[in-house]
Scaffold this motif. Structure first.
Motif, short mmCIF file in Angstrom:
data_model
loop_
_atom_site.label_atom_id
_atom_site.label_comp_id
_atom_site.label_asym_id
_atom_site.label_seq_id
_atom_site.Cartn_x
_atom_site.Cartn_y
_atom_site.Cartn_z
N ILE A 1 75.53 33.78 -2.77
CA ILE A 1 76.73 33.01 -2.47
C ILE A 1 77.87 33.98 -2.20
O ILE A 1 77.89 35.11 -2.71
CB ILE A 1 77.08 32.03 -3.60
CG1 ILE A 1 77.34 32.77 -4.91
CG2 ILE A 1 75.98 31.00 -3.76
CD1 ILE A 1 77.79 31.85 -6.05
N TYR A 2 78.84 33.53 -1.40
CA TYR A 2 79.90 34.41 -0.91
C TYR A 2 81.26 33.75 -1.09
O TYR A 2 81.46 32.60 -0.69
CB TYR A 2 79.67 34.75 0.56
CG TYR A 2 78.36 35.48 0.79
CD1 TYR A 2 78.29 36.86 0.72
CD2 TYR A 2 77.19 34.76 1.03
CE1 TYR A 2 77.08 37.53 0.90
CE2 TYR A 2 75.98 35.42 1.22
CZ TYR A 2 75.94 36.80 1.15
OH TYR A 2 74.74 37.45 1.33
N ASN A 3 82.18 34.52 -1.70
CA ASN A 3 83.56 34.04 -1.88
C ASN A 3 84.38 34.45 -0.66
O ASN A 3 85.07 35.46 -0.66
CB ASN A 3 84.14 34.66 -3.16
CG ASN A 3 85.55 34.20 -3.44
OD1 ASN A 3 86.31 34.91 -4.10
ND2 ASN A 3 85.95 33.03 -2.97
N GLU A 4 84.27 33.64 0.39
CA GLU A 4 84.93 33.96 1.65
C GLU A 4 84.93 32.74 2.56
O GLU A 4 84.25 31.73 2.29
CB GLU A 4 84.21 35.11 2.35
CG GLU A 4 82.76 34.80 2.71
CD GLU A 4 82.01 36.02 3.26
OE1 GLU A 4 82.55 37.13 3.19
OE2 GLU A 4 80.87 35.84 3.74
N LEU B 1 83.25 31.14 8.06
CA LEU B 1 83.15 31.80 9.36
C LEU B 1 82.75 33.26 9.21
O LEU B 1 82.02 33.81 10.04
CB LEU B 1 84.48 31.70 10.11
CG LEU B 1 84.82 30.32 10.68
CD1 LEU B 1 86.26 30.30 11.19
CD2 LEU B 1 83.85 29.93 11.80
N ASP B 2 83.22 33.90 8.13
CA ASP B 2 82.84 35.29 7.87
C ASP B 2 81.36 35.38 7.51
O ASP B 2 80.65 36.29 7.97
CB ASP B 2 83.70 35.88 6.75
CG ASP B 2 85.17 35.97 7.14
OD1 ASP B 2 85.45 36.18 8.33
OD2 ASP B 2 86.02 35.84 6.25
N THR B 3 80.90 34.46 6.67
CA THR B 3 79.48 34.45 6.31
C THR B 3 78.61 34.22 7.54
O THR B 3 77.65 34.97 7.80
CB THR B 3 79.19 33.34 5.28
OG1 THR B 3 80.08 33.46 4.17
CG2 THR B 3 77.75 33.43 4.79
N LEU C 1 80.73 25.27 -0.38
CA LEU C 1 79.82 25.18 -1.52
C LEU C 1 80.42 24.46 -2.72
O LEU C 1 79.70 23.82 -3.48
CB LEU C 1 79.36 26.58 -1.92
CG LEU C 1 78.35 26.65 -3.06
CD1 LEU C 1 77.06 25.94 -2.68
CD2 LEU C 1 78.07 28.10 -3.43
N GLY C 2 81.74 24.59 -2.92
CA GLY C 2 82.34 23.98 -4.11
C GLY C 2 81.76 24.59 -5.37
O GLY C 2 81.63 25.81 -5.48
N SER C 3 81.36 23.75 -6.33
CA SER C 3 80.84 24.26 -7.60
C SER C 3 79.34 24.52 -7.56
O SER C 3 78.78 24.94 -8.57
CB SER C 3 81.17 23.28 -8.73
OG SER C 3 80.65 22.01 -8.45
N GLY D 1 75.30 30.09 0.26
CA GLY D 1 76.51 29.30 0.07
C GLY D 1 77.76 30.10 0.33
O GLY D 1 77.81 31.30 0.04
N SER D 2 78.77 29.45 0.89
CA SER D 2 80.09 30.06 1.10
C SER D 2 81.13 29.17 0.42
O SER D 2 81.11 27.95 0.58
CB SER D 2 80.44 30.16 2.58
OG SER D 2 79.46 30.87 3.31
#
Length: 283
Positions: free
Chosen positions: A5-8, A11-13, A232-234, A250-251
């Motif tokens: 999963i990615y905190n971004e 569009l970056d993912t 992605l939310g939680s 997930g993003s």
């Protein structure tokens, strides 16, 4: 990148994903101003009159690019009421997905059990859209089945109407199957208590029920397929995808929600380790 999963921004993912890569996109975008998503500002406060803010057109084009031929997008969306009128953004988005080349394959309704206080001017809203878009003909369909009320019944010499509307004998014997494909209205309880996650997940304002994610993942993918949630939310999507032996990505752009998803990911990893230990112990 798989099973991470990615905190971004999604569009970056997606910018790092190859073409024709994902089997199923399963998501509910931050539609209109119906929830507060960080910063204590609603989308209506940000745009005042449209209830529409995220980079929808750029995101939809990237989703089309990364989706495999025959892949599916499940887009859970709803309209806000502004100045006495629904925004209609859900339909605008559906039409735009079609403009960029996707087929509007199906339209399911999520009938909820928990609803907000009713408006004195219109009927109580108890449902949300679940749009199903496909990149060409869907390559996978494992329909949810339900027991037919007349299952096992035999219809002898059943009649049907011809093109002129006249009933004619078909001289056919038809046996009703015990199970048939479910309807396109799904009654699924909503609210965080119906998403079997960890304590604290309820801080997300619009959490997915596990059952909603489960039905779509079972319907449109097989084991080993790849599921992507750009909002992605939680973390419900990755949790259920993992339980059903699918791969996932997930993003989530909002840090507090991403942190909740990280906690869920730790639970997933812990459960995998414990399961592996138990299996090896049985051998």
């Amino acid at each position: 990148m798989i099973n991470k999963i990615y905190n971004e921004n999604c569009l970056d993912t997606m910018g790092r994903l190859p073409d024709d890569f994902v089997d199923l996109v399963l998501t509910s975008p931050p539609y209109d101003n119906m929830r507060q998503y960080g910063g204590n500002k609603t989308y209506h406060q940000r745009l005042k009159d449209t209830g529409y803010s995220f980079q929808f057109e750029d995101i939809s084009k990237q989703l089309y690019r990364i989706l495999k031929p025959g892949g599916i997008i499940m887009w859970n969306i709803q309209d806000q009421i502004i100045n006495g009128s629904k925004t209609g953004n859900s339909m605008r988005q559906a039409l735009y997905f079609m403009e960029i080349g996707l087929k509007f394959h199906d339209h399911l309704i999520w009938q909820k059990t928990g609803t907000p206080f009713p408006s004195p001017y219109r009927y109580r809203n108890v449902w949300e859209n679940m749009f199903i878009f496909s990149k060409g003909k869907p390559k996978t369909f494992n329909p949810i089945l339900r027991k037919n009320k007349t299952g096992g019944r035999v219809w002898d010499n059943r009649r049907q109407r011809n093109h002129e509307g006249i009933l004619e004998s078909t001289n056919k014997v038809i046996k009703v199957k015990e199970f048939g494909i479910d309807d396109n209205v799904w009654l699924i309880p909503n609210g965080y208590k119906n998403s079997k996650q960890f304590k604290g997940a309820e801080s997300h304002p619009a959490i997915f029920p596990d059952e909603l994610a489960r039905r779509h993942i079972l319907s449109w993918t097989n084991e080993g397929d790849l599921v992507y949630d750009p909002f992605l939310g939680s973390g419900t999507t990755i949790k259920v995808a993992n339980e059903l032996n699918r791969n996932w990505i997930g993003s989530e752009i909002h840090k507090p929600y991403f942190q909740k998803a990280e906690l869920l990911l730790e639970e997933i990893k812990k459960n995998k380790i414990e399961s592996s230990i138990n299996e090896n112990g049985d051998n």
